[in-house]
Design a protein around this motif. Structure first.
Motif, PDB file in Angstrom:
ATOM      1  N   ILE A  36       0.843  -1.197   0.000  1.00  0.00           N
ATOM      2  CA  ILE A  36       0.000   0.000   0.000  1.00  0.00           C
ATOM      3  C   ILE A  36       0.877   1.245   0.000  1.00  0.00           C
ATOM      4  O   ILE A  36       0.628   2.193  -0.748  1.00  0.00           O
ATOM      5  CB  ILE A  36      -0.968  -0.012   1.203  1.00  0.00           C
ATOM      6  CG1 ILE A  36      -2.016  -1.098   1.020  1.00  0.00           C
ATOM      7  CG2 ILE A  36      -1.631   1.348   1.382  1.00  0.00           C
ATOM      8  CD1 ILE A  36      -2.881  -1.346   2.231  1.00  0.00           C
ATOM      9  N   VAL A  39       2.315   1.828  -3.424  1.00  0.00           N
ATOM     10  CA  VAL A  39       1.326   2.404  -4.336  1.00  0.00           C
ATOM     11  C   VAL A  39       1.187   3.899  -4.065  1.00  0.00           C
ATOM     12  O   VAL A  39       1.156   4.706  -4.999  1.00  0.00           O
ATOM     13  CB  VAL A  39      -0.049   1.692  -4.209  1.00  0.00           C
ATOM     14  CG1 VAL A  39      -1.140   2.469  -4.907  1.00  0.00           C
ATOM     15  CG2 VAL A  39       0.031   0.289  -4.773  1.00  0.00           C
ATOM     16  N   ILE A 105      -7.402   2.325  -3.816  1.00  0.00           N
ATOM     17  CA  ILE A 105      -6.448   1.219  -3.785  1.00  0.00           C
ATOM     18  C   ILE A 105      -7.245  -0.076  -3.675  1.00  0.00           C
ATOM     19  O   ILE A 105      -8.066  -0.235  -2.771  1.00  0.00           O
ATOM     20  CB  ILE A 105      -5.450   1.381  -2.624  1.00  0.00           C
ATOM     21  CG1 ILE A 105      -4.638   2.660  -2.843  1.00  0.00           C
ATOM     22  CG2 ILE A 105      -4.551   0.173  -2.514  1.00  0.00           C
ATOM     23  CD1 ILE A 105      -3.658   2.976  -1.750  1.00  0.00           C
ATOM     24  N   THR A 114      -3.856   0.461  -8.145  1.00  0.00           N
ATOM     25  CA  THR A 114      -4.699   1.653  -8.104  1.00  0.00           C
ATOM     26  C   THR A 114      -5.971   1.376  -8.895  1.00  0.00           C
ATOM     27  O   THR A 114      -6.059   0.382  -9.628  1.00  0.00           O
ATOM     28  CB  THR A 114      -3.976   2.863  -8.713  1.00  0.00           C
ATOM     29  OG1 THR A 114      -3.763   2.618 -10.100  1.00  0.00           O
ATOM     30  CG2 THR A 114      -2.662   3.137  -8.028  1.00  0.00           C
TER      31      THR A 114
END
Length: 132
Positions: A36, A39, A105, A114
């Motif tokens: 996460i 991203v 996300i 994404t």
């Protein structure tokens, strides 16, 4: 103390650090948290992410990004799917956050993506969080 939702805890740490204008925040590391964070780094919401090895599970040191007026780039960060109520979307239901300005996300079978990447690949999955 154990945390029932470690992803929400990480997002809250980032949100609180941004509100207090801290340059960095440390959170306990895990594979999904580092994905996460990567991203968010790829989408330019963060300045840098480093993994720090301690003798336990390790830490993620997250460096926050600010604009020239010292205002946080992240203005909103919400957890969507929670342990008590998982939210899944198919490839046609992947949401657009703030009309494409923000990022959703999604946890898919091909990893954490994404919303734009999930739509391009034609994938759905668990809607983890939204950031704008």
């Amino acid at each position: 103390m154990s945390v029932s939702d470690p992803i929400a805890d990480m997002l809250t740490c980032i949100r609180n650090a941004a509100a207090a204008r801290h340059r960095r925040v440390d959170v306990p590391a895990s594979r999904i948290k580092s994905e996460i964070a990567s991203v968010l780094l790829r989408e330019n919401y963060l300045q840098n992410v480093k993994r720090i090895d301690d003798k336990k599970q390790g830490l993620l040191r997250i460096y926050l990004r600010y604009d020239s007026d010292e205002k946080s780039i992240i203005s909103g960060l919400t957890r969507v799917s929670k342990p008590g109520r998982r939210i899944y979307v198919n490839r046609h239901e992947v949401p657009r956050v703030q009309n494409g300005i923000g990022t959703a996300i999604v946890s898919t079978s091909q990893g954490i993506l994404t919303d734009k990447e999930a739509r391009q690949r034609g994938l759905g999955g668990e809607l983890v969080c939204m950031v704008w």
